[in-house]
Design a protein around this motif. Structure first.
Motif, PDB file in Angstrom:
ATOM      1  N   ASP A  96     -13.113   9.399  -6.564  1.00  0.00           N
ATOM      2  CA  ASP A  96     -11.853   9.247  -5.827  1.00  0.00           C
ATOM      3  C   ASP A  96     -11.563   7.793  -5.456  1.00  0.00           C
ATOM      4  N   THR A  97     -12.302   6.872  -6.038  1.00  0.00           N
ATOM      5  CA  THR A  97     -12.125   5.464  -5.720  1.00  0.00           C
ATOM      6  C   THR A  97     -12.124   4.682  -7.029  1.00  0.00           C
ATOM      7  N   PRO A  98     -11.457   3.593  -7.161  1.00  0.00           N
ATOM      8  CA  PRO A  98     -10.459   3.059  -6.230  1.00  0.00           C
ATOM      9  C   PRO A  98      -9.159   3.869  -6.273  1.00  0.00           C
ATOM     10  N   ALA A  99      -8.421   3.796  -5.177  1.00  0.00           N
ATOM     11  CA  ALA A  99      -7.178   4.560  -5.085  1.00  0.00           C
ATOM     12  C   ALA A  99      -6.094   3.882  -5.919  1.00  0.00           C
ATOM     13  N   TRP A 100      -5.081   4.637  -6.244  1.00  0.00           N
ATOM     14  CA  TRP A 100      -3.963   4.136  -7.050  1.00  0.00           C
ATOM     15  C   TRP A 100      -2.703   4.219  -6.218  1.00  0.00           C
ATOM     16  N   ARG A 101      -1.902   3.149  -6.240  1.00  0.00           N
ATOM     17  CA  ARG A 101      -0.646   3.195  -5.490  1.00  0.00           C
ATOM     18  C   ARG A 101       0.475   3.560  -6.439  1.00  0.00           C
ATOM     19  N   HIS A 102       1.064   4.718  -6.187  1.00  0.00           N
ATOM     20  CA  HIS A 102       2.143   5.184  -7.046  1.00  0.00           C
ATOM     21  C   HIS A 102       3.458   4.575  -6.602  1.00  0.00           C
ATOM     22  N   ASP A 103       3.824   4.772  -5.338  1.00  0.00           N
ATOM     23  CA  ASP A 103       5.066   4.195  -4.815  1.00  0.00           C
ATOM     24  C   ASP A 103       4.729   3.154  -3.764  1.00  0.00           C
TER      25      ASP A 103
END
Ligand code: HEM
Ligand code: SF4
Ligand code: SF4
Lengths: 519, 167
Positions: B26-33
């Motif tokens: 679950d890492t690293p997170a992804w920024r969608h918006d």
């Protein structure tokens, strides 16, 4: 090319792992079996989760949450195991695939397993994607919208699927029922394909050794307890998605979907898949002639059939009127020219004096007669110490697998070495002759580890023949302690040399007790 | 008797191999918006009028047809393309002609579009032509909405429920 450096890397790490945890438990030599093992762990934990899962729009998230929180000691652990074993499966699968690629186990007759492996790869990914969808948290929302927008690029669906995720009001229970169905159906199809995957591999190793299996399970459990799998807050279609924690094993290509135009993503995926599918023919393998049957010498005993690692031999009704019911037949499209069958055949005996040595099954590029010739030549070489002939140094004869550590990166074979395509090609009767009539003091069979054998079963069958557990076996009159079987990773050149040296030392310590065993 | 040293060795190897599994799950997170951004998502499935009006068949034509197909009216099923316009704060954002779907062009037209907007008050103007007319629009609706940060404002078109609807 790319294969050579990756293979060296694998050899290096595998050699090191063999020393650290033993060749039998080396995870890198058990990748296929570990893949299956993870499949079963995932299936079992998934079954448990399914009992508590609810396919309603709001109930889905709640049911998973309640498993994770209220039942953390069992349901939560199961969920974590389900997630991490699935992730580990992807890791193992990619390693397995890379290793098969590096060892060039995909060209020629082996194309089949590789080719089937490609849809397997996608089915594994699809299983994971549908799984993340079911949780209906923020990550699921992201996955649902991205996936359906990507699918909508294809002109095969009527109304855009992404419309189902327009607002909370557009969401439908039926979609979750469909996802739950897919999340079970796709892994079942996967299992079917895994079975097809092994269709041309006889006696495939699908279970890891117990010690490895237990330790793997303990490690996955430990990770599950230290870092339980959790949801990322309930989905809310009235909100945009900002940050999501991605499972990079299954969703690693979603950033690509997110940033590239849909058609480009499809084109990219298509090109990668096409390349993978074509890989076995890039370039096509040019092989010598396959094993060939000599009917006059085949008595229909079926030994070669049970030893061939690729199921290339089958028994068919007799065609030449000899008083046997069956005869062996080789399928040239499956034969890998390993020569294992030559050693299986009871007619491959070097002691024939009158008739020429033509066994029931033979390898045209290195016939049993050639092999005997080379053995006799090698046996005639006197042992040397430095540059002088040493009178009482033990006389060694070595059969060297061309894929193993004694041939790997080594100088051209010494005069006392006979190179074979696989150590499984050396018939026990040849060892008998070497130690007897040819008056050799010790025979070395240098192969690979049982799990690392390029032709899968060469080392294992040799072990069993030497232990007199399998036909044709080493005759009782042959002293077993004068035969050394080197079973080392192809990269372990140093240990192989050490083992041979120790064998030599041991033989020079003993009293010469040569008797003519052949008498 | 299992070899304890090898077992420990194996455990070390497996932890090294699988620990990253726990991490990359679950890492690293992804920024969608963009954080604090908002968007307007418009989607509808709607069938326009038929391209040509129904025509009364003449008695002779009717007689020529097999008995089970003798319908009084001949109604070609092909639909018109929809004309759709989306304006935001007085500026045209999207203009599209949406052809009908289906092999004979008799299915509904579809639209799906995502428009990122700053989170603030917006004037939304939506225009849709679904009849056989050449110009002008059959549905024109104007909304003024305060869009909060992080909001996904969904718009559908439901003629039976008054046309464009905000969710
Ligand atoms: C979860 C997925 C997979 C599992 C469980 C699995 C399992 C196995 C097993 C048990 C074997 C036999 C090993 C032996 O006993 O010698 C094997 C062989 C093989 N696998 Fe897979 N496999 C998987 C995915 C893949 C993929 C994705 C590829 C490549 C695209 C692949 C390529 C191969 C090849 C080329 C062989 C043949 C080796 C030979 O002919 O000697 N596998 N696999
Ligand atoms: S050479 Fe190897 S693959 Fe070919 S038939 Fe003999 S045992 Fe089978
Ligand atoms: S092992 Fe030899 S004799 Fe037996 S079936 Fe095969 S080819 Fe024939």
């Amino acid at each position: 090319m790319l294969k050579r450096p990756i293979r060296r890397g694998f050899h290096l790490i595998e050699t090191w792992l063999d020393r650290l945890c033993g060749a039998a438990w080396n995870p890198l030599s058990n990748l296929g079996a570990l893949g299956f093992y993870f499949y079963w762990i995932v299936a079992t934990s998934g079954l448990y989760l399914y009992v508590f899962f609810d396919t309603g729009v709001t109930e889905a998230y709640q049911s998973v949450e309640s498993l994770t929180v209220d039942q953390w000691y069992l349901g939560g652990v199961m969920r974590s195991v389900h997630r991490y074993a699935s992730d580990a499966m992807v890791l193992i699968m990619v390693l397995h695939m890379t290793r098969e690629f590096a060892n060039d186990r995909l060209r020629g007759p082996r194309w089949f397993s590789w080719f089937i492996g490609v849809p397997i790869l996608w089915l594994v990914i699809i299983s994971g994607v549908t799984g993340y969808w079911l949780v209906w948290d923020k990550l699921a929302q992201f996955v649902a919208i991205q996936t359906s927008e990507l699918l909508d690029v294809l002109p095969i669906f009527g109304a855009p699927i992404a419309r189902n995720f327009l607002s909370p009001g557009h969401l439908d229970d039926r979609f979750f029922t469909l996802m739950a169905f897919l999340h079970i159906a796709v892994p079942l199809i996967l299992l079917l394909l895994l079975w097809v995957h092994l269709n041309r591999v006889t006696r495939a190793r699908v279970n890891p050794p117990r010690g490895l299996a237990v330790t793997v399970l303990l490690v996955i459990l430990a990770i599950s307890l230290v870092k339980p799998a959790v949801s990322q807050g309930p989905a809310d279609l009235a909100q945009v998605i900002e940050w999501v924690g991605l499972d990079w094993f299954y969703l690693g290509f979603y950033p690509l979907i997110d940033s590239w135009p849909g058609p480009a993503v499809w084109a990219f995926g298509g090109v990668i898949t096409g390349l993978l599918l074509l890989m076995p023919w890039l370039p096509p393998l040019r092989q010598a002639s396959p094993a060939r049957i000599d009917l006059d010498n085949c008595n229909g005993c079926t030994w070669c059939v049970s030893d061939c690692p690729y199921g290339a031999i089958s028994m068919v009704p007799r065609t030449d009127g000899k008083p046997f019911t069956q005869q062996a037949e080789v399928d040239p499209d499956r034969c890998l020219r390993c020569g294992i069958c030559v050693a299986s055949c009871p007619t491959t005996t070097p002691f024939r004096r009158i008739s020429p040595l033509v066994p029931g099954i033979d390898l045209p590029q290195l016939t049993a007669a050639d092999l005997r010739e080379r053995m006799i030549e090698a046996a005639a070489v006197n042992p040397t110490v430095g540059n002088t002939i040493a009178g009482n140094a033990p006389r060694l004869l070595e059969f060297v697998c061309e894929q193993g550590p004694r041939a790997n990166g080594a100088a051209p074979p010494a005069a006392t070495q006979v190179v074979v395509p696989c150590i499984g090609m050396v018939p026990p009767s040849f060892i008998d002759m070497a130690l007897g009539r040819l008056a050799i003091d010790g025979v070395v069979l240098s192969g690979c580890t049982t799990k690392g054998c390029v032709y899968r079963l060469g080392s294992e069958l040799t072990e069993q023949r030497l232990a007199r557990e399998r036909d044709p076996y080493l005759r009782k009159r042959v002293p077993r302690d004068r035969v050394l079987l080197v079973e080392l990773n192809a990269g372990d050149v140093k240990s192989a040399a050490e083992q041979v040296q120790r064998f030599r030392d041991r033989l020079s310590d003993r009293e010469p007790e040569r008797t003519d065993l052949d008498a | 008797m299992p070899d304890i040293r090898k077992m420990i060795g194996l455990a070390v190897v497996l932890v090294a191999l699988f620990w990253p599994v726990g991490y990359f799950a679950d890492t690293p997170a992804w920024r969608h918006d963009e954080v604090g951004a908002a968007q307007i998502k418009i989607s509808f499935a709607h069938g326009g009028a038929h391209k040509t009006a129904c025509r009364r068949r003449s008695a002779a034509e009717l007689r020529a047809l097999p008995a089970n197909m003798r319908k009084l009216d001949d109604c070609p099923r092909e639909r018109v393309a929809l004309a759709f316009v989306f304006e935001l704060d007085g500026k045209p954002i999207h203009r599209a002609s949406l052809p009908p779907t289906g092999l004979s062009g008799d299915g509904p037209s579809h639209f799906y579009g995502v428009f990122p907007v700053p989170a603030e008050r917006h004037e939304i103007l939506l225009k849709l032509r679904d009849s056989r007319r050449e110009d002008g629009y059959d549905h024109v609706q104007r909304f003024t909405v305060d869009i909060a940060p992080g909001r996904n404002l969904a718009i559908d078109f439901r003629p039976n429920a008054g046309g464009f609807i905000l969710y």
